[in-house]
Design a protein around this motif. Structure first.
Motif, PDB file in Angstrom:
ATOM      1  N   ARG A  40      -8.863 -28.453  -0.372  1.00 39.44           N
ATOM      2  CA  ARG A  40      -8.263 -27.411  -1.600  1.00 39.44           C
ATOM      3  C   ARG A  40      -9.528 -26.368  -1.753  1.00 39.44           C
ATOM      4  NH1 ARG A  40      -5.056 -31.235  -2.541  1.00 39.44           N
ATOM      5  NH2 ARG A  40      -7.102 -32.003  -4.433  1.00 39.44           N
ATOM      6  N   LEU A  41      -9.552 -25.223  -1.835  1.00 43.01           N
ATOM      7  CA  LEU A  41     -10.209 -24.085  -2.252  1.00 43.01           C
ATOM      8  C   LEU A  41      -9.852 -24.431  -3.909  1.00 43.01           C
ATOM      9  CD1 LEU A  41     -11.238 -22.233   1.152  1.00 43.01           C
ATOM     10  CD2 LEU A  41     -12.085 -24.884   0.441  1.00 43.01           C
ATOM     11  N   VAL A  42     -11.082 -24.128  -4.825  1.00 42.90           N
ATOM     12  CA  VAL A  42     -10.522 -22.871  -5.973  1.00 42.90           C
ATOM     13  C   VAL A  42     -11.862 -21.409  -5.463  1.00 42.90           C
ATOM     14  CG1 VAL A  42     -11.265 -23.207  -8.348  1.00 42.90           C
ATOM     15  CG2 VAL A  42     -11.477 -25.044  -7.142  1.00 42.90           C
ATOM     16  N   VAL A  43     -11.088 -20.123  -5.993  1.00 39.46           N
ATOM     17  CA  VAL A  43     -11.550 -18.960  -5.919  1.00 39.46           C
ATOM     18  C   VAL A  43     -12.595 -19.140  -6.988  1.00 39.46           C
ATOM     19  CG1 VAL A  43     -10.746 -16.400  -6.388  1.00 39.46           C
ATOM     20  CG2 VAL A  43      -9.195 -18.187  -5.045  1.00 39.46           C
ATOM     21  N   GLU A  44     -14.042 -18.375  -6.894  1.00 39.70           N
ATOM     22  CA  GLU A  44     -14.489 -18.416  -7.761  1.00 39.70           C
ATOM     23  C   GLU A  44     -14.578 -16.685  -7.935  1.00 39.70           C
ATOM     24  OE1 GLU A  44     -19.169 -20.031  -8.491  1.00 39.70           O
ATOM     25  OE2 GLU A  44     -19.067 -18.985  -6.304  1.00 39.70           O
ATOM     26  N   SER A  45     -14.666 -16.153  -7.272  1.00 44.30           N
ATOM     27  CA  SER A  45     -14.517 -14.801  -6.939  1.00 44.30           C
ATOM     28  C   SER A  45     -13.263 -14.046  -6.595  1.00 44.30           C
ATOM     29  CB  SER A  45     -16.274 -14.049  -6.869  1.00 44.30           C
ATOM     30  OG  SER A  45     -16.948 -13.792  -6.373  1.00 44.30           O
ATOM     31  N   GLU A 185     -15.041 -14.959  -2.951  1.00 39.74           N
ATOM     32  CA  GLU A 185     -15.354 -16.538  -2.918  1.00 39.74           C
ATOM     33  C   GLU A 185     -15.057 -18.081  -3.729  1.00 39.74           C
ATOM     34  OE1 GLU A 185     -19.947 -15.946  -4.464  1.00 39.74           O
ATOM     35  OE2 GLU A 185     -20.474 -13.999  -3.339  1.00 39.74           O
ATOM     36  N   ALA A 186     -15.288 -18.562  -2.671  1.00 42.90           N
ATOM     37  CA  ALA A 186     -14.812 -19.948  -3.045  1.00 42.90           C
ATOM     38  C   ALA A 186     -15.341 -21.510  -3.320  1.00 42.90           C
ATOM     39  CB  ALA A 186     -13.360 -20.068  -2.505  1.00 42.90           C
ATOM     40  N   TYR A 187     -15.178 -22.332  -3.616  1.00 44.93           N
ATOM     41  CA  TYR A 187     -15.814 -23.531  -3.089  1.00 44.93           C
ATOM     42  C   TYR A 187     -14.385 -25.128  -3.075  1.00 44.93           C
ATOM     43  CZ  TYR A 187     -15.214 -23.917  -8.106  1.00 44.93           C
ATOM     44  OH  TYR A 187     -14.706 -24.416  -9.698  1.00 44.93           O
ATOM     45  N   SER A 188     -15.179 -26.321  -2.714  1.00 47.75           N
ATOM     46  CA  SER A 188     -14.184 -26.556  -2.539  1.00 47.75           C
ATOM     47  C   SER A 188     -13.947 -27.730  -3.304  1.00 47.75           C
ATOM     48  CB  SER A 188     -14.604 -27.708  -1.238  1.00 47.75           C
ATOM     49  OG  SER A 188     -14.098 -28.974  -1.084  1.00 47.75           O
ATOM     50  N   ALA A 189     -12.293 -27.533  -3.892  1.00 47.41           N
ATOM     51  CA  ALA A 189     -12.657 -28.485  -4.941  1.00 47.41           C
ATOM     52  C   ALA A 189     -12.648 -29.698  -5.367  1.00 47.41           C
ATOM     53  CB  ALA A 189     -10.746 -28.604  -4.504  1.00 47.41           C
ATOM     54  N   GLY A 231     -10.538 -19.402 -10.610  1.00 47.98           N
ATOM     55  CA  GLY A 231      -9.684 -19.922 -11.160  1.00 47.98           C
ATOM     56  C   GLY A 231      -8.477 -21.009 -10.047  1.00 47.98           C
ATOM     57  N   GLU A 232      -8.018 -19.486  -9.368  1.00 41.91           N
ATOM     58  CA  GLU A 232      -7.229 -20.031  -8.757  1.00 41.91           C
ATOM     59  C   GLU A 232      -7.255 -21.252  -7.689  1.00 41.91           C
ATOM     60  OE1 GLU A 232      -3.060 -17.658  -6.632  1.00 41.91           O
ATOM     61  OE2 GLU A 232      -4.839 -16.582  -7.358  1.00 41.91           O
TER      62      GLU A 232
END
Length: 261
Positions: A40-45, A185-189, A231-232
């Protein structure tokens, strides 16, 4: 590493930032270690900007020779020989010039606008004027003598050069091409050190590019990035690592699909 998922518009993808954590090790049996694979990824921007791109000016002698070398693979003297032949045939204006502006553009503006509409775009609100490469008020840019004639010339190579001149001259007076650029941009949950980026380009208004299908504008598959909020959480459906395509099962366990060439 590339991670892929689905939005309402289709498949989206984000790529692991260079230097980021997330390299995947291969075991002795060519089995992929799944410990670092993001599920899962969390949207940062998520930002989108509208870009307006104005058209290039009509050709002058220098730029015509440059494009002739690229498109026709001909030296400048051969390009000018063809241009001179088109000029003597009454198809184009004088090809020896350093001033890109169309002479008496107001007098032909209605014809230029009509061609733009006929080709599915629109002219600029007012005639465009450009800075001369060298100080030379006359003559003007290399343009067709008949604005409604897209093809002209007695030989195949003449027709190609004439079409380039026609396209460039019409494009110079059309509305700006507008496109939207979205950057996500996103990062791994599971590990914020695994950071991913992706971009998407959407054509909003074709404008002057309606008159060019050259190499400078290649339509690529649309990355279906959505209008996600910060945060999505996004579900990862597939991961591509070193040419290996992994599909995430319902239990979030990756399974090898096939090798991508």
């Amino acid at each position: 590493m590339r991670v892929l998922g689905r939005s309402e518009e289709g498949e989206w993808w984000l790529d692991l930032e260079r230097g980021g954590i997330g390299a995947v090790a291969f075991g002795s049996r060519n089995a992929i270690s799944t410990a670092l694979l993001p599920k899962r990824l969390v949207v940062e921007s998520n930002e989108a900007v509208l870009i307006e791109e104005p058209p290039p000016p009509p050709f002058v002698t220098e730029t015509l020779c440059e494009v002739g070398a690229t498109e026709l693979r001909l030296p400048p003297d051969k390009v000018m020989t063809i241009a001179e032949r088109l000029y003597r045939g009454g198809l184009i204006s004088l090809p020896v010039t350093s001033n890109p502006n169309i002479i008496d553009v107001e007098q032909v503006w209605s014809r230029i606008s009509a061609v733009g509409v006929a080709w599915g775009t629109r002219a600029a609100d007012l005639p465009r004027r450009f800075a001369a490469i060298k100080e030379a008020p006359e003559p003007g840019g290399i343009v067709p003598m008949d604005w409604s004639l897209p093809v002209g010339g007695s030989m195949a190579v003449d027709e190609v050069l004439y079409s380039l001149i026609w396209e460039r001259a019409l494009a110079s007076q059309m509305a700006a091409s507008r496109h939207s650029i979205r950057e996500v941009e996103a990062y791994s949950a599971a590990d914020e050190r695994q950071r991913f980026k992706g971009s998407r380009v959407d054509l909003v208004e074709v404008g002057w590019r309606k008159f060019t299908n050259r190499k400078d504008w290649v339509v690529r598959p649309v990355n279906a990035l959505g209008g996600w909020q910060r945060g999505e959480v996004l579900a990862v459906r597939r991961i591509v690592v070193e040419g290996v395509d992994l599909e995430m099962s319902g239990t979030e366990t990756p399974r090898r699909r096939s090798k991508i060439n």
